[in-house]
Design a protein around this motif. Structure first.
Motif, PDB file in Angstrom:
ATOM      1  N   VAL A 206      56.199  46.450  14.529  1.00  0.00           N
ATOM      2  CA  VAL A 206      56.086  47.902  14.702  1.00  0.00           C
ATOM      3  C   VAL A 206      56.253  48.370  16.144  1.00  0.00           C
ATOM      4  N   LEU A 207      56.235  47.434  17.087  1.00  0.00           N
ATOM      5  CA  LEU A 207      56.241  47.809  18.504  1.00  0.00           C
ATOM      6  C   LEU A 207      57.160  46.838  19.244  1.00  0.00           C
ATOM      7  N   PRO A 208      58.029  47.326  20.149  1.00  0.00           N
ATOM      8  CA  PRO A 208      58.833  46.369  20.932  1.00  0.00           C
ATOM      9  C   PRO A 208      57.896  45.456  21.723  1.00  0.00           C
ATOM     10  N   PRO A 209      58.143  44.139  21.698  1.00  0.00           N
ATOM     11  CA  PRO A 209      57.197  43.195  22.320  1.00  0.00           C
ATOM     12  C   PRO A 209      56.902  43.496  23.792  1.00  0.00           C
ATOM     13  N   SER A 210      57.890  44.011  24.527  1.00  0.00           N
ATOM     14  CA  SER A 210      57.596  44.256  25.945  1.00  0.00           C
ATOM     15  C   SER A 210      56.563  45.382  26.092  1.00  0.00           C
ATOM     16  N   ASP A 211      56.492  46.294  25.120  1.00  0.00           N
ATOM     17  CA  ASP A 211      55.460  47.346  25.160  1.00  0.00           C
ATOM     18  C   ASP A 211      54.105  46.846  24.686  1.00  0.00           C
ATOM     19  N   ALA A 212      54.098  45.769  23.893  1.00  0.00           N
ATOM     20  CA  ALA A 212      52.856  45.286  23.290  1.00  0.00           C
ATOM     21  C   ALA A 212      52.170  44.239  24.157  1.00  0.00           C
ATOM     22  N   ALA A 217      48.108  38.142  32.675  1.00  0.00           N
ATOM     23  CA  ALA A 217      49.316  38.168  33.511  1.00  0.00           C
ATOM     24  C   ALA A 217      49.842  39.588  33.682  1.00  0.00           C
ATOM     25  N   VAL A 218      49.823  40.379  32.611  1.00  0.00           N
ATOM     26  CA  VAL A 218      50.361  41.734  32.714  1.00  0.00           C
ATOM     27  C   VAL A 218      49.360  42.650  33.435  1.00  0.00           C
ATOM     28  N   ARG A 219      48.072  42.312  33.345  1.00  0.00           N
ATOM     29  CA  ARG A 219      47.054  43.083  34.086  1.00  0.00           C
ATOM     30  C   ARG A 219      47.017  42.673  35.560  1.00  0.00           C
ATOM     31  N   GLY A 220      47.664  41.542  35.883  1.00  0.00           N
ATOM     32  CA  GLY A 220      47.585  41.015  37.247  1.00  0.00           C
ATOM     33  C   GLY A 220      46.191  40.505  37.578  1.00  0.00           C
ATOM     34  N   ASP A 221      45.519  39.919  36.572  1.00  0.00           N
ATOM     35  CA  ASP A 221      44.150  39.427  36.763  1.00  0.00           C
ATOM     36  C   ASP A 221      44.189  37.972  37.272  1.00  0.00           C
ATOM     37  N   TYR A 222      44.358  37.833  38.591  1.00  0.00           N
ATOM     38  CA  TYR A 222      44.560  36.502  39.179  1.00  0.00           C
ATOM     39  C   TYR A 222      43.325  35.617  39.070  1.00  0.00           C
ATOM     40  N   GLU A 223      42.160  36.236  39.055  1.00  0.00           N
ATOM     41  CA  GLU A 223      40.920  35.455  38.956  1.00  0.00           C
ATOM     42  C   GLU A 223      40.892  34.679  37.637  1.00  0.00           C
ATOM     43  N   VAL A 224      41.161  35.373  36.538  1.00  0.00           N
ATOM     44  CA  VAL A 224      41.187  34.719  35.218  1.00  0.00           C
ATOM     45  C   VAL A 224      42.303  33.667  35.160  1.00  0.00           C
ATOM     46  N   MET A 225      43.488  34.009  35.683  1.00  0.00           N
ATOM     47  CA  MET A 225      44.612  33.050  35.618  1.00  0.00           C
ATOM     48  C   MET A 225      44.282  31.784  36.406  1.00  0.00           C
ATOM     49  N   GLN A 226      43.625  31.947  37.552  1.00  0.00           N
ATOM     50  CA  GLN A 226      43.252  30.800  38.366  1.00  0.00           C
ATOM     51  C   GLN A 226      42.288  29.900  37.596  1.00  0.00           C
ATOM     52  N   LYS A 227      41.303  30.514  36.937  1.00  0.00           N
ATOM     53  CA  LYS A 227      40.354  29.737  36.132  1.00  0.00           C
ATOM     54  C   LYS A 227      41.079  29.008  34.995  1.00  0.00           C
ATOM     55  N   HIS A 228      41.979  29.715  34.328  1.00  0.00           N
ATOM     56  CA  HIS A 228      42.704  29.095  33.211  1.00  0.00           C
ATOM     57  C   HIS A 228      43.477  27.862  33.675  1.00  0.00           C
ATOM     58  N   LEU A 229      44.116  27.982  34.842  1.00  0.00           N
ATOM     59  CA  LEU A 229      44.882  26.840  35.359  1.00  0.00           C
ATOM     60  C   LEU A 229      43.961  25.663  35.662  1.00  0.00           C
ATOM     61  N   GLU A 246      54.270  34.220  35.349  1.00  0.00           N
ATOM     62  CA  GLU A 246      55.177  34.830  36.336  1.00  0.00           C
ATOM     63  C   GLU A 246      56.240  35.678  35.645  1.00  0.00           C
ATOM     64  N   SER A 247      56.748  35.156  34.527  1.00  0.00           N
ATOM     65  CA  SER A 247      57.795  35.878  33.800  1.00  0.00           C
ATOM     66  C   SER A 247      57.245  37.180  33.190  1.00  0.00           C
ATOM     67  N   ILE A 248      56.014  37.138  32.683  1.00  0.00           N
ATOM     68  CA  ILE A 248      55.374  38.355  32.149  1.00  0.00           C
ATOM     69  C   ILE A 248      55.215  39.385  33.271  1.00  0.00           C
ATOM     70  N   HIS A 249      54.758  38.900  34.415  1.00  0.00           N
ATOM     71  CA  HIS A 249      54.544  39.791  35.554  1.00  0.00           C
ATOM     72  C   HIS A 249      55.879  40.410  35.999  1.00  0.00           C
ATOM     73  N   ALA A 250      56.915  39.583  36.108  1.00  0.00           N
ATOM     74  CA  ALA A 250      58.234  40.075  36.539  1.00  0.00           C
ATOM     75  C   ALA A 250      58.766  41.116  35.542  1.00  0.00           C
ATOM     76  N   ASN A 251      58.602  40.854  34.249  1.00  0.00           N
ATOM     77  CA  ASN A 251      59.058  41.816  33.243  1.00  0.00           C
ATOM     78  C   ASN A 251      58.310  43.140  33.321  1.00  0.00           C
ATOM     79  N   SER A 252      57.016  43.066  33.620  1.00  0.00           N
ATOM     80  CA  SER A 252      56.239  44.310  33.649  1.00  0.00           C
ATOM     81  C   SER A 252      56.658  45.153  34.856  1.00  0.00           C
ATOM     82  N   LEU A 253      57.055  44.506  35.952  1.00  0.00           N
ATOM     83  CA  LEU A 253      57.563  45.264  37.107  1.00  0.00           C
ATOM     84  C   LEU A 253      58.888  45.943  36.760  1.00  0.00           C
TER      85      LEU A 253
END
Lengths: 258, 258
Positions: A206-212, A217-229, A246-253
């Motif tokens: 129902v929604l284009p994936p880039s909008d969903a 990564a799309v929020r730019g929440d580096y603290e959570v991403m660092q913990k996940h890694l 990185e690809s999610i972040h680049a697409n959102s820009l």
């Protein structure tokens, strides 16, 4: 239309059953594995052969449902007649037939098939191509009996559809497998993730994936991403996490600029 | 049970509606954005505030549905009472509450939420944790009214579920977006991929994803993979193709050994 089915794998099985139900007359099944040929022939109430030289030469339609690199060897070893020769492969150009026969084309079903899961062809997009206009009509009539979504596209376009399908199906499934591994390595049942997987796919209807897109990564929440890694144990999976983020972040820009 | 809903985003909206339907008495909605608070309060037929100091201190239950890093600031700015304080975050330990209140826990719904898509909570796994045993019973009773899948897990396990959810939802969705980009850049409608996306997810409901893996990488079809890499235009997408293919191949070797 007298039809010969070449192949007895997942695609041949599902396509054969759909044609059978649409009252096409399947006169023969060929597979180099005699057991597979005989099993599918029994399901379709027809004859079989494991010898390409014994393939009937008087059919109206030949449907190749075999691995990409098996098309040419089979075609070279079988007697050819005046019928229409069709393959079902995403990445193989229609021209593969041109040296040996004059009437040929492609019917590419954009779906993943298993022998065991019966699918309704009505919702499967069928992408068609034919060398001659009169055969395009025959192919369109056949495809229209099976599916509600029928388009003609060139071999050049079809190869990109097949490439996209590797992402949408094969890569997606592997991401599921990585998620299951994380959950199971902590002693939990991976079925906990199933409702999330269903809903993520349902949203894409129902929604284009880039909008969903959601998540750190799309929020730019580096603290959570660092913990996940840190929590990921496998180096390759860490690399995949980093690269997809990185690809999610680049697409959102790009989206914001666009 | 008098309940205060803290937050008015996607989770708060869906959880608030589910509680409302289960006859929980929501006495107040807090959000720092007054418009969001008032809109959700109107849907739930209750009052709202945008001032944390004005949050009711006499509720039985406080449900925090806010961003991870908003929990502590709100908790510090609100008057606290004798109620049970619950957050809904995957990556935040239960102990985040311990400095300020005595009765606390977690209710983590493992699902992706949108304000606009109404979900049935019955199929959403709810993962619970509580500091005191008597509160665990209260939380279990609440969760059982909402969902058919309720488990107690520790903060330590929950963080891995959240990490796996990033793969199963956020990364999967991004893979859809990359697939859509390939199709659209060739002037085709990305909806052609939707049946494939649905079926790939549906398969994961019945088969472990590592058993369901198909495609060129698991077959070791280097010729097709080489062509795909040539056709991809974007360098980052090429890297993702290469890395996921390697990971699929590595997993299939593990499976065979295992």
């Amino acid at each position: 239309m007298k039809t010969v089915l070449i192949g007895a794998g997942n695609v041949a099985t599902q396509l054969g059953k759909a044609l059978h139900e649409a009252n096409y007359r399947i006169i023969q099944v060929y597979s180099r594995t005699e057991a597979s040929a005989s099993m599918l022939a029994a399901r379709l109430g027809t004859t079989f052969t494991a010898d390409p030289a014994a393939i009937a030469d008087n059919a109206d339609l030949y449907l190749f449902c075999v691995k990409d690199d098996a098309i040419v060897p089979i075609l070279s070893a079988m007697p050819v007649g005046a019928g229409l020769y069709i393959h079902t492969a995403g990445s193989v150009p229609m021209g593969v037939f041109s040296e040996r026969v004059e009437r040929y084309g492609v019917l590419y079903p954009l779906q993943t098939f298993s022998k065991a899961r019966d699918l309704s062809f009505r919702e499967i997009p069928l992408l068609l191509e034919a060398a001659r206009e009169e055969d395009a009509w025959i192919l369109a009539a056949l495809a229209g009996k099976l599916s509600d979504t029928v388009h003609f596209i060139t071999s050049e376009k079809r190869k990109y559809l097949h490439l996209a399908a590797v992402f949408a199906c094969n890569f997606t499934n592997h991401i599921y497998a990585l998620a299951a591994e994380i959950v199971e390595s902590e002693g939990m049942d991976w079925a906990l993730l199933q409702p999330l997987i269903s809903e993520t796919a349902a949203k894409a209807m129902v929604l284009p994936p880039s909008d969903a897109q959601t998540g750190p990564a799309v929020r730019g929440d580096y603290e959570v991403m660092q913990k996940h890694l840190e929590w990921l144990k496998d180096d390759r999976t860490k690399d995949i996490y980093r690269m997809l983020s990185e690809s999610i972040h680049a697409n959102s820009l790009k989206e914001r600029k666009g």
